[in-house]
Design a protein around this motif. Structure first.
Motif, PDB file in Angstrom:
ATOM      1  N   PRO A 223     -45.337 -17.626 -19.682  1.00  6.05           N
ATOM      2  CA  PRO A 223     -47.333 -17.178 -20.073  1.00  6.05           C
ATOM      3  C   PRO A 223     -47.442 -16.458 -19.107  1.00  6.05           C
ATOM      4  O   PRO A 223     -46.514 -16.128 -18.404  1.00  6.05           O
ATOM      5  CB  PRO A 223     -47.112 -18.463 -19.872  1.00  6.05           C
ATOM      6  CG  PRO A 223     -45.684 -19.532 -19.687  1.00  6.05           C
ATOM      7  CD  PRO A 223     -44.902 -18.496 -19.585  1.00  6.05           C
ATOM      8  N   TRP A 227     -49.437 -22.126 -14.616  1.00  7.78           N
ATOM      9  CA  TRP A 227     -50.305 -22.635 -15.115  1.00  7.78           C
ATOM     10  C   TRP A 227     -49.598 -24.603 -15.992  1.00  7.78           C
ATOM     11  O   TRP A 227     -49.600 -24.951 -17.437  1.00  7.78           O
ATOM     12  CB  TRP A 227     -51.267 -22.780 -15.838  1.00  7.78           C
ATOM     13  CG  TRP A 227     -52.963 -23.349 -15.531  1.00  7.78           C
ATOM     14  CD1 TRP A 227     -53.071 -24.622 -15.384  1.00  7.78           C
ATOM     15  CD2 TRP A 227     -53.933 -22.994 -17.080  1.00  7.78           C
ATOM     16  NE1 TRP A 227     -54.281 -25.033 -15.396  1.00  7.78           N
ATOM     17  CE2 TRP A 227     -54.862 -24.296 -16.346  1.00  7.78           C
ATOM     18  CE3 TRP A 227     -53.959 -22.298 -17.992  1.00  7.78           C
ATOM     19  CZ2 TRP A 227     -56.031 -24.626 -17.297  1.00  7.78           C
ATOM     20  CZ3 TRP A 227     -55.429 -22.488 -18.563  1.00  7.78           C
ATOM     21  CH2 TRP A 227     -56.195 -23.500 -18.123  1.00  7.78           C
ATOM     22  N   PHE A 230     -51.480 -25.976 -18.962  1.00  5.45           N
ATOM     23  CA  PHE A 230     -51.086 -25.043 -20.370  1.00  5.45           C
ATOM     24  C   PHE A 230     -49.585 -25.330 -20.517  1.00  5.45           C
ATOM     25  O   PHE A 230     -49.060 -25.641 -21.805  1.00  5.45           O
ATOM     26  CB  PHE A 230     -51.285 -24.030 -19.613  1.00  5.45           C
ATOM     27  CG  PHE A 230     -51.457 -22.672 -20.878  1.00  5.45           C
ATOM     28  CD1 PHE A 230     -52.880 -22.488 -21.459  1.00  5.45           C
ATOM     29  CD2 PHE A 230     -50.322 -22.460 -21.770  1.00  5.45           C
ATOM     30  CE1 PHE A 230     -53.128 -21.141 -22.442  1.00  5.45           C
ATOM     31  CE2 PHE A 230     -50.786 -22.020 -23.106  1.00  5.45           C
ATOM     32  CZ  PHE A 230     -51.690 -21.359 -23.436  1.00  5.45           C
ATOM     33  N   TRP A 234     -46.836 -25.851 -24.453  1.00  7.58           N
ATOM     34  CA  TRP A 234     -46.253 -24.842 -25.009  1.00  7.58           C
ATOM     35  C   TRP A 234     -45.427 -24.849 -26.441  1.00  7.58           C
ATOM     36  O   TRP A 234     -45.706 -23.978 -27.375  1.00  7.58           O
ATOM     37  CB  TRP A 234     -45.272 -24.400 -24.145  1.00  7.58           C
ATOM     38  CG  TRP A 234     -44.622 -22.762 -24.136  1.00  7.58           C
ATOM     39  CD1 TRP A 234     -43.214 -22.756 -24.227  1.00  7.58           C
ATOM     40  CD2 TRP A 234     -45.652 -21.532 -23.874  1.00  7.58           C
ATOM     41  NE1 TRP A 234     -43.645 -21.166 -24.430  1.00  7.58           N
ATOM     42  CE2 TRP A 234     -45.058 -20.675 -23.908  1.00  7.58           C
ATOM     43  CE3 TRP A 234     -46.693 -21.657 -22.652  1.00  7.58           C
ATOM     44  CZ2 TRP A 234     -44.600 -19.316 -23.897  1.00  7.58           C
ATOM     45  CZ3 TRP A 234     -47.409 -19.996 -23.285  1.00  7.58           C
ATOM     46  CH2 TRP A 234     -46.340 -18.985 -23.218  1.00  7.58           C
ATOM     47  N   HIS A 359     -60.274 -26.460 -28.880  1.00  8.42           N
ATOM     48  CA  HIS A 359     -60.214 -27.563 -27.483  1.00  8.42           C
ATOM     49  C   HIS A 359     -61.818 -28.706 -27.900  1.00  8.42           C
ATOM     50  O   HIS A 359     -61.703 -28.375 -26.466  1.00  8.42           O
ATOM     51  CB  HIS A 359     -60.189 -26.412 -26.222  1.00  8.42           C
ATOM     52  CG  HIS A 359     -61.562 -25.598 -26.381  1.00  8.42           C
ATOM     53  ND1 HIS A 359     -61.651 -25.421 -24.858  1.00  8.42           N
ATOM     54  CD2 HIS A 359     -62.103 -24.859 -26.794  1.00  8.42           C
ATOM     55  CE1 HIS A 359     -63.091 -24.838 -25.104  1.00  8.42           C
ATOM     56  NE2 HIS A 359     -63.338 -24.550 -26.511  1.00  8.42           N
ATOM     57  N   PRO A 377     -55.941 -29.466 -26.264  1.00 10.99           N
ATOM     58  CA  PRO A 377     -55.239 -30.245 -24.705  1.00 10.99           C
ATOM     59  C   PRO A 377     -55.477 -31.200 -25.107  1.00 10.99           C
ATOM     60  O   PRO A 377     -55.109 -31.827 -23.885  1.00 10.99           O
ATOM     61  CB  PRO A 377     -56.761 -29.088 -23.978  1.00 10.99           C
ATOM     62  CG  PRO A 377     -57.309 -28.357 -24.584  1.00 10.99           C
ATOM     63  CD  PRO A 377     -56.936 -28.639 -25.830  1.00 10.99           C
ATOM     64  N   GLU A 382     -55.716 -33.325 -21.356  1.00  3.34           N
ATOM     65  CA  GLU A 382     -56.225 -32.436 -20.602  1.00  3.34           C
ATOM     66  C   GLU A 382     -57.166 -31.818 -21.503  1.00  3.34           C
ATOM     67  O   GLU A 382     -58.193 -33.285 -22.449  1.00  3.34           O
ATOM     68  CB  GLU A 382     -55.891 -30.862 -20.864  1.00  3.34           C
ATOM     69  CG  GLU A 382     -54.118 -30.474 -19.916  1.00  3.34           C
ATOM     70  CD  GLU A 382     -54.188 -30.761 -18.348  1.00  3.34           C
ATOM     71  OE1 GLU A 382     -54.865 -30.116 -17.997  1.00  3.34           O
ATOM     72  OE2 GLU A 382     -53.276 -31.797 -17.598  1.00  3.34           O
ATOM     73  N   ILE A 386     -59.106 -25.669 -21.305  1.00  3.76           N
ATOM     74  CA  ILE A 386     -58.110 -24.368 -21.453  1.00  3.76           C
ATOM     75  C   ILE A 386     -58.925 -24.796 -22.748  1.00  3.76           C
ATOM     76  O   ILE A 386     -58.877 -24.822 -23.866  1.00  3.76           O
ATOM     77  CB  ILE A 386     -56.497 -25.411 -21.873  1.00  3.76           C
ATOM     78  CG1 ILE A 386     -56.362 -25.765 -20.570  1.00  3.76           C
ATOM     79  CG2 ILE A 386     -56.063 -24.363 -22.176  1.00  3.76           C
ATOM     80  CD1 ILE A 386     -54.904 -26.872 -20.481  1.00  3.76           C
ATOM     81  N   MET A 390     -57.782 -18.801 -24.780  1.00  2.00           N
ATOM     82  CA  MET A 390     -56.474 -18.874 -23.875  1.00  2.00           C
ATOM     83  C   MET A 390     -55.009 -18.997 -24.249  1.00  2.00           C
ATOM     84  O   MET A 390     -53.983 -18.557 -24.100  1.00  2.00           O
ATOM     85  CB  MET A 390     -56.511 -19.727 -22.103  1.00  2.00           C
ATOM     86  CG  MET A 390     -57.147 -19.352 -21.768  1.00  2.00           C
ATOM     87  SD  MET A 390     -57.692 -20.956 -20.574  1.00  2.00           S
ATOM     88  CE  MET A 390     -59.521 -20.428 -19.255  1.00  2.00           C
ATOM     89  N   LEU A 391     -54.984 -20.504 -25.352  1.00  2.00           N
ATOM     90  CA  LEU A 391     -54.062 -21.007 -26.177  1.00  2.00           C
ATOM     91  C   LEU A 391     -53.382 -20.137 -27.051  1.00  2.00           C
ATOM     92  O   LEU A 391     -52.442 -19.381 -27.312  1.00  2.00           O
ATOM     93  CB  LEU A 391     -54.647 -21.658 -27.076  1.00  2.00           C
ATOM     94  CG  LEU A 391     -55.006 -23.116 -26.247  1.00  2.00           C
ATOM     95  CD1 LEU A 391     -55.149 -23.584 -26.914  1.00  2.00           C
ATOM     96  CD2 LEU A 391     -53.805 -23.594 -25.774  1.00  2.00           C
ATOM     97  N   GLU A 394     -51.853 -16.352 -25.634  1.00  2.00           N
ATOM     98  CA  GLU A 394     -50.129 -16.298 -26.272  1.00  2.00           C
ATOM     99  C   GLU A 394     -49.331 -17.003 -27.311  1.00  2.00           C
ATOM    100  O   GLU A 394     -49.019 -16.154 -27.649  1.00  2.00           O
ATOM    101  CB  GLU A 394     -50.004 -17.600 -24.630  1.00  2.00           C
ATOM    102  CG  GLU A 394     -50.204 -18.235 -24.064  1.00  2.00           C
ATOM    103  CD  GLU A 394     -49.570 -16.578 -22.836  1.00  2.00           C
ATOM    104  OE1 GLU A 394     -48.675 -16.386 -23.750  1.00  2.00           O
ATOM    105  OE2 GLU A 394     -50.428 -16.826 -21.444  1.00  2.00           O
TER     106      GLU A 394
END
Length: 637
Positions: A223, A227, A230, A234, A359, A377, A382, A386, A390-391, A394
């Protein structure tokens, strides 16, 4: 391609059975071998024997002493190649077999799709699976996938007439033809095409499946920031990366639906670039990226029936006109709520798979029976901090890790655009700083994205949005100038809107101590311009947070909708919507969002009842000053 050497009449060959080879019409003497058996057709009978054809270019003599029967022109028989003489003449012997396996021999050198660039001008053989059949005004174009990539194979019968009409999607075939440069890629001009079956098809199919699984495996990356929150997601992201890579390799198009805001663009644009590059790497057709991937903004934070109807219509037209498979629908920054399920049920009628990366607060029991994969999340304890951007940064790196340097600033833009207060934001801001962006620059990018998207409406904006976000942008200076112009114009338009609206904002103090501000954005704000009602409500909210420094709730409403924003109050908007749906009889309430940001719809005649019931719930909501949606700071800070 030379066949293996044969043995005595009826004897076993190394693969466990007698093989008789059937040469393609264009095969030459380079494709035959002494001792092998072939299907032959008599083309002439003389006193000393019979002349036979193995193909249009391979002929020879079966001497009378080596014939086992009497034949006329056009009769078929099985022969063994006894000798290739120095002058090139071929001599054959007839053999009679009671049990044998027949194999087709194409003309040319077996080649992987990814190696065809080195074979242009030569005759090649490709074995693979048909993933698309497109009838043009000229040839029929078969897209064929082998273990390394996909290549168009053009077969011509006559103008606009389907060549090889018995070939169907997903058939395993062997193609022989000349590799030619075409539109920046390679195309095979078909000389012969054979549908494989039985053990031969199974063997090729097994090799293809094994190669597909290996090619679909995402790149192993770390990543961008450490975090723990996060990391819980994954494995889910890796599963989606695998699914998307596999979808591309199988020739299935992808329709990418994303929320038309800053976070939705930070999610969709990097993923679009990564998938386009992956497609280009595996397809010899230079137009494949634009045919296999469409990025489509959605104004609503859920999959509207208008959008799904458009998607279905285009998908069905593409299947009819271009021979494409029906697509996979990829939902980004929306797609997790019960409001999405009518659209998903519509897709189910056509077995169209759906993958969701979002999210927003989800309704997993309603949604997950209708979709293939769901990354969110909330499913791991979560929340919205997030962001989808951001997701997906990655996710894009798992598909194309070479994009990493180009994407380092994007998670920070996503977080600021969606007002994330995640503990990792400082790390993302530092990462963006390495590319020369400070926080003001990143906020300007977010504002420029919002402004451009507002005027683009239902258009994806392609290169314009890429330049604003500086992803796959060829000119950093142009990016900076474009952001400056758009952000400045956005700020000016917001100021003009608030100059008109602020005097009409109504205020009351709720029982829990929070300030409640209301504005009728239908009657007291400019319509059909920037900012839209949601953005207008958010800007008013930010100003009130800055003025008071206290917990603030803002409602911007119209005839049949309300936009909700909160700082310091735990609203849980999805739960409130569910309760209002049950409690306000005839209200027609729907909607959703996060704990502190959301929107609802209702029937216009029930507006007062719905909003009054909503305010009652807000007055009972828990004060939680750690929760916020505003980027504003109190004036004294």
């Amino acid at each position: 391609m030379s066949p293996p050497t044969g043995t005595d009449d009826g004897a076993a060959v190394p693969d466990g059975g007698t093989i008789v080879y059937d040469l393609a019409a264009e095969c030459t003497a380079d494709d035959v071998e002494e001792g092998a058996r072939y299907r032959a057709t008599v083309n002439g009978v003389v006193d000393y024997g019979a002349f036979v054809d193995l193909s249009e270019k391979v002929s020879g003599l079966v001497h009378r002493s080596n014939l086992l029967g009497n034949y006329d022109v056009g009769d078929d028989l099985v022969v063994e190649l006894g000798e290739i003489r120095p002058d090139g003449d071929l001599s054959f012997e007839e053999v009679r077999l009671t049990d044998y396996e027949q194999k087709h021999v194409p003309h040319g050198t077996a080649a992987d799709v990814t190696d065809l660039d080195d074979e242009t001008g030569d005759t090649v053989v490709v074995e693979g699976q048909v993933v698309q059949i497109k009838q043009t005004g000229g040839p029929t174009v078969f897209q064929v996938r082998d273990g390394t990539g996909v290549v168009p194979c053009a077969a011509f019968e006559e103008a606009g007439v389907r060549a090889y009409p018995d070939v169907e999607m997903d058939d395993v075939i062997r193609v022989s033809g000349r590799a030619e440069e075409r539109d920046g890629g390679v195309q095979v001009e078909v000389d012969s095409l054979t549908v494989l079956d039985g053990d031969e098809a199974a063997a090729v199919g097994d090799d293809l499946d094994e190669a597909l699984a290996a090619a679909a495996e995402p790149t192993d990356i770390d990543p961008l920031v450490e975090w723990p929150a996060f990391e819980k997601l994954w494995d889910d992201l890796r599963d989606v990366a695998t699914e998307l890579r596999k979808t591309v390799l199988e020739g299935r198009p992808i329709r990418m639906r994303h929320h038309a805001d800053g976070d939705g663009l930070c999610a969709s644009v990097p993923l679009q670039v990564a998938l386009e590059r992956f497609i280009a790497d595996h397809y010899e057709d230079g137009d494949a990226p634009q045919h296999l991937l469409k990025r489509l903004p959605s104004k609503a934070p859920y999959y509207e029936m208008e959008d799904v109807t458009r998607d279905l219509n285009f998908a069905l037209e593409d299947r009819t006109r271009h021979g494409q498979k029906l697509p996979l629908v990829l939902m980004l920054d929306n797609g997790s709520t019960e409001e999405d399920t009518p659209a998903y049920r519509n897709l189910r009628h056509y077995d169209i798979p759906v993958v969701v990366v979002d999210h927003h607060h989800p309704d997993p029991e309603a949604v997950e029976p209708l979709i293939e994969q769901h990354v969110n999340p909330y499913l791991h304890g979560e929340d919205y901090r997030i962001t989808t951007g951001m997701l997906c940064v990655e996710l894009a790196r798992m598909i194309d890790p070479d994009l990493t340097e180009d994407l380092k600033h994007v998670p920070a833009v996503a977080g600021l655009s969606d007002r994330s207060e995640a503990e990792a934001m400082s790390d993302y801001l530092e990462l963006a700083g390495e590319k020369g962006y400070d926080e003001t620059d990143l906020r300007d990018i977010g504002e420029a994205l919002d402004y451009a998207t507002h005027w683009l409406r239902y258009s994806s904006g392609e290169q314009l949005i890429s330049d604003v976000l500086n992803v796959d942008c060829e000119n950093r200076e142009r990016h900076g100038e474009l952001v400056d112009v758009l952000a400045e114009k956005a700020e000016r338009d917001v100021d003009e809107q608030l100059d008109a609206a602020m005097s009409h904002v109504e205020h009351e103090r709720l029982d829990n101590g929070a300030h409640l501000y209301r504005i009728d954005v239908e009657n007291h704000a400019h319509r059909f311009t920037y900012p839209a009602p949601g953005k207008t409500t958010g800007e008013i909210h930010d100003r009130k947070v800055a003025e008071t420094g206290d917990p603030v709730i803002t409602i911007g409403y119209g005839p049949d909708f309300a936009v909700l924003r909160s700082d310091g109050v735990r609203l849980d908007i999805p739960r409130m919507v569910t309760e209002l749906t049950e409690e306000v009889d005839g209200g027609g309430v729907s909607g959703g969002g996060h704990l502190v940001v959301g929107s609802i719809k209702f029937v216009s005649g029930m507006r007062d009842a719905v909003i009054d019931a909503l305010v009652e719930k807000m007055a009972d909501a828990e004060i939680d000053e750690d929760l916020g949606s505003s980027t504003a700071l109190p004036e004294e800070v």
